[in-house]
Design an enzyme around this catalytic site. Sequence first.
Site, PDB file in Angstrom:
ATOM      1  N   LYS A   8      38.897  47.246  35.685  1.00 39.73           N
ATOM      2  CA  LYS A   8      38.277  46.190  34.857  1.00 39.73           C
ATOM      3  C   LYS A   8      37.276  46.821  33.888  1.00 39.73           C
ATOM      4  O   LYS A   8      36.368  47.548  34.329  1.00 39.73           O
ATOM      5  CB  LYS A   8      37.587  45.199  35.801  1.00 39.73           C
ATOM      6  CG  LYS A   8      37.074  43.928  35.164  1.00 39.73           C
ATOM      7  CD  LYS A   8      36.537  43.011  36.278  1.00 39.73           C
ATOM      8  CE  LYS A   8      36.240  41.624  35.812  1.00 39.73           C
ATOM      9  NZ  LYS A   8      35.862  40.732  36.939  1.00 39.73           N
TER      10      LYS A   8
ATOM     11  N   CYS B 195      40.386  39.334  34.651  1.00 42.93           N
ATOM     12  CA  CYS B 195      39.444  38.217  34.605  1.00 42.93           C
ATOM     13  C   CYS B 195      38.505  38.239  33.401  1.00 42.93           C
ATOM     14  O   CYS B 195      38.909  37.881  32.303  1.00 42.93           O
ATOM     15  CB  CYS B 195      38.682  38.147  35.930  1.00 42.93           C
ATOM     16  SG  CYS B 195      38.077  36.457  36.200  1.00 42.93           S
TER      17      CYS B 195
ATOM     18  N   GLU C 199      43.097  38.392  41.230  1.00 41.76           N
ATOM     19  CA  GLU C 199      41.970  39.327  41.322  1.00 41.76           C
ATOM     20  C   GLU C 199      41.455  39.330  42.762  1.00 41.76           C
ATOM     21  O   GLU C 199      41.371  38.293  43.407  1.00 41.76           O
ATOM     22  CB  GLU C 199      40.845  38.872  40.376  1.00 41.76           C
ATOM     23  CG  GLU C 199      39.645  39.808  40.370  1.00 41.76           C
ATOM     24  CD  GLU C 199      38.540  39.386  39.402  1.00 41.76           C
ATOM     25  OE1 GLU C 199      38.414  38.174  39.122  1.00 41.76           O
ATOM     26  OE2 GLU C 199      37.804  40.284  38.936  1.00 41.76           O
TER      27      GLU C 199
HETATM   28  N1  LIG Z   1      35.847  37.505  38.207  1.00 40.09           N
HETATM   29  C1  LIG Z   1      35.461  37.300  36.978  1.00 40.09           C
HETATM   30  O1  LIG Z   1      35.476  38.180  36.145  1.00 40.09           O
HETATM   31  C2  LIG Z   1      35.015  35.904  36.675  1.00 40.09           C
HETATM   32  C3  LIG Z   1      34.928  35.628  35.208  1.00 40.09           C
HETATM   33  C4  LIG Z   1      34.421  34.265  34.934  1.00 40.09           C
HETATM   34  O2  LIG Z   1      34.335  33.414  35.799  1.00 40.09           O
HETATM   35  C5  LIG Z   1      34.024  33.971  33.569  1.00 40.09           C
HETATM   36  O3  LIG Z   1      33.486  32.892  33.356  1.00 40.09           O
HETATM   37  O4  LIG Z   1      34.231  34.799  32.678  1.00 40.09           O
END
Ligand SMILES: NC(=O)CCC(=O)C(=O)O
Length: 301
Positions: free
Chosen positions: A135, A176, A63
């Site tokens: 996303k 993510c 990411e």
């Molecule tokens: N970049 C993200 O989306 C981080 C996501 C994350 O750390 C989480 O705990 O969920």
Amino acid sequence: MLRATSALFSKASSMSSSLAFKPCKLALVQLAVTADKSANLANARAHVLEAANNGANVIVLPECFNSPYGTSFFREYSESIKDGPSVKALSEMAKEAKAYLIGGSIPERDPTNDNIYNTCTVYNPAGEQIAAHRKIHLFDIDVPGKIRFQESETLTAGESLTHVDTEYGKIGVGICYDIRFPEPAMIAARKGCFAMIYPGAFNMVTGPLHWELLQRARAVDNQVYVAACSPARDVTAGYHAWGHSTVVAPTGQVVATMEENQGIVYADLDPQALNDFRQSVPLYAQRRFDLYADVANTKPQ
Ligand SMILES: NC(=O)CCC(=O)C(=O)O
């Protein structure tokens, strides 16, 4: 670290869902990301070519691999995914590597509405862009005294799920925080994806708690491969990524992982292992959608 999938699940039975896909070698590039976009692109290229030289057919970047991860950087680093420098570089890398490239994510500026998205573009071995995933769940969390991050301060969420056809089979893509939501992975699996792949950048608070757990959960729920590719940790940056890029088998076992530094982790994805496990534990024939099909209309109380 590589662990073989357990032979425990090698027995076949008739009540199962089996998937036809070709074996492939997956590589997750845990890249050291800096504030210099051109340097990030050059570093990505060197690692993508290294992975291809080591036999990888599907290569994944992290990411936000071309920019520091932070709401104050997204607009400054953003660019078009039609003809911006990062997508041009990614297309060339995929072509040079002769491999599928799941190009991590970049801050995308949509010139039609000026919105900024966190977007993963995907390329085939000819260098053609074959998918773009924006996303869909923005990372907005507030853990008092530990971490507050609000992607929604500058980003807009995407509006669709992404399933990519490759010569090895169909792959679902999320980014993510998307991994925290079981539904996209379940839909991808039911639509025939053999793997869910998440470029991601968990942090030092939620990483140790949930990074591996969520990958194992999505894998075992859906009996698919799950992989998440992080940037390397940079303790001089504002956001400290957890690292630990990982591949999980359809059994829920971790088959390949690493620590926090820059490097590449590889795993062989094997249709036989997936189909054997689905035959041994035939969830697809046993689901009771007659009892829980209405989950989306059930309001939390
Ligand atoms: N970049 C993200 O989306 C981080 C996501 C994350 O750390 C989480 O705990 O969920």
